[in-house]
Write an enzyme that holds these catalytic residues in place. Sequence first.
Site, PDB file in Angstrom:
ATOM      1  CB  THR A   1      61.469  65.716  38.887  1.00 13.11           C
ATOM      2  OG1 THR A   1      62.857  65.624  39.132  1.00 13.11           O
ATOM      3  CG2 THR A   1      61.119  67.026  38.269  1.00 13.11           C
TER       4      THR A   1
ATOM      5  NE  ARG B   1      72.346  65.837  38.846  1.00 11.02           N
ATOM      6  CZ  ARG B   1      71.059  65.608  38.672  1.00 11.02           C
ATOM      7  NH1 ARG B   1      70.170  66.250  39.409  1.00 11.02           N
ATOM      8  NH2 ARG B   1      70.635  64.741  37.793  1.00 11.02           N
TER       9      ARG B   1
ATOM     10  CB  SER C   1      62.002  63.903  44.924  1.00 13.92           C
ATOM     11  OG  SER C   1      60.609  63.734  44.708  1.00 13.92           O
TER      12      SER C   1
ATOM     13  CB  THR D   1      60.628  62.841  35.959  1.00 11.79           C
ATOM     14  OG1 THR D   1      59.977  61.692  35.421  1.00 11.79           O
ATOM     15  CG2 THR D   1      59.623  63.955  36.126  1.00 11.79           C
ATOM     16  N   GLY D   2      63.474  61.804  35.955  1.00 12.96           N
ATOM     17  CA  GLY D   2      64.414  60.687  35.938  1.00 12.96           C
ATOM     18  C   GLY D   2      65.842  61.161  35.787  1.00 12.96           C
TER      19      GLY D   2
ATOM     20  CB  THR E   1      63.580  68.278  40.954  1.00 20.38           C
ATOM     21  OG1 THR E   1      64.016  67.011  41.425  1.00 20.38           O
ATOM     22  CG2 THR E   1      64.752  68.985  40.311  1.00 20.38           C
TER      23      THR E   1
HETATM   24  N1  ASP Z   1      65.319  64.722  36.638  1.00 22.96           N
HETATM   25  C1  ASP Z   1      65.743  64.977  37.987  1.00 22.96           C
HETATM   26  C2  ASP Z   1      67.193  65.332  37.979  1.00 22.96           C
HETATM   27  O1  ASP Z   1      67.955  64.724  37.230  1.00 22.96           O
HETATM   28  C3  ASP Z   1      65.544  63.873  38.939  1.00 22.96           C
HETATM   29  C4  ASP Z   1      64.242  63.137  38.905  1.00 22.96           C
HETATM   30  O2  ASP Z   1      63.384  63.391  38.097  1.00 22.96           O
HETATM   31  O3  ASP Z   1      64.048  62.270  39.730  1.00 22.96           O
HETATM   32  O4  ASP Z   1      67.586  66.150  38.773  1.00 22.96           O
END
Ligand code: ASP
Length: 312
Positions: A165, A193, A45, A216-217, A183
């Site tokens: 991330t 995006r 990722s 993250t997320g 990320t």
């Molecule tokens: N925060 C990251 C994003 O939205 C993705 C992730 O942390 O998994 O691109």
Amino acid sequence: MIVLGSSTAEAGIVAARDVLVQGGSALDAVEAGIRLVESAPNVHSVGQDAWPNLLGQVELDASIMDGRTLDAGSVGALRGFLHPISVARRVMEELPHVLLVGEGAGRFAGEVGAERGELLSDEVREGWAEWLQARMSPEEWANWPADTLVPWAKRTADPETAHGTVCLLARDMRASIAAGVSTSGWAWKYPGRLGDSPIIGAGNYADNRHGAAACTGFGEMAIRCGTARSVLLYLKTGLSIEDAVRAAVQDLDDAAWRYRGRVTIYSFDRSEEHRVVSYTRVGGGCSYWLWQGDMDAPERRQGITHDAHRGA
Ligand code: ASP
């Protein structure tokens, strides 16, 4: 001194600690640690071998912030370069801008001599193709990409889709703070995006006066709530780190979520009290990496999980 990182920071946290122990800056520690994660073959990722977008192209996002001056640099949808965190740092140091995206980011990376490389491995490409093929007819696959990707972008909005991330936050022996995030973003995302990672204030923020925060997320939620900057503003009002992160989680909870997902907040204040909380609509725990001046080695710890009770 402290280094706080996401669960994906394993490959870089020792290097970040070593920079601090040798008297280096928080900014150098964060960049050195994240570069190693960008090169790690088992982290799909971030950087090399990362998940591509719906068209099978790897687009990388990264940002870095210097808490001494509030200088910041970031890149979004960068293609073909191995270390977006270092390109983000060069943006911060060499341009009057903060954020470059797409072709412009690539042009700048080339101008400053950033390392080029193939980001998509055969194994990851197969994973991308399998995901799509499992959801479409052989005719649709033969004609991929479709004229409209919108329905497919909506289908990627499921919590099983890979995330991960890397973020590293550090405070050095001169009490300077820095934060970095890198990320490939949401797997199989719509091309172009950007998530929260390259958005200063959403996925990343550092300020020597108050502390540092990163997320993250589900980046769309951290953008909408301005989560990283919010944590520091809550600290500025005098809240403890615990209450500041709780208030930022409350902001996430108050926002309407159209898709399921999670946001994990990593933060420490200027006295190096830290807090990691995962606000989740999909369940499951969260772990993170921590090293503080009195520890022999970095430790993997469990963060606090805050389950959403309202429907997704
Ligand atoms: N925060 C990251 C994003 O939205 C993705 C992730 O942390 O998994 O691109």
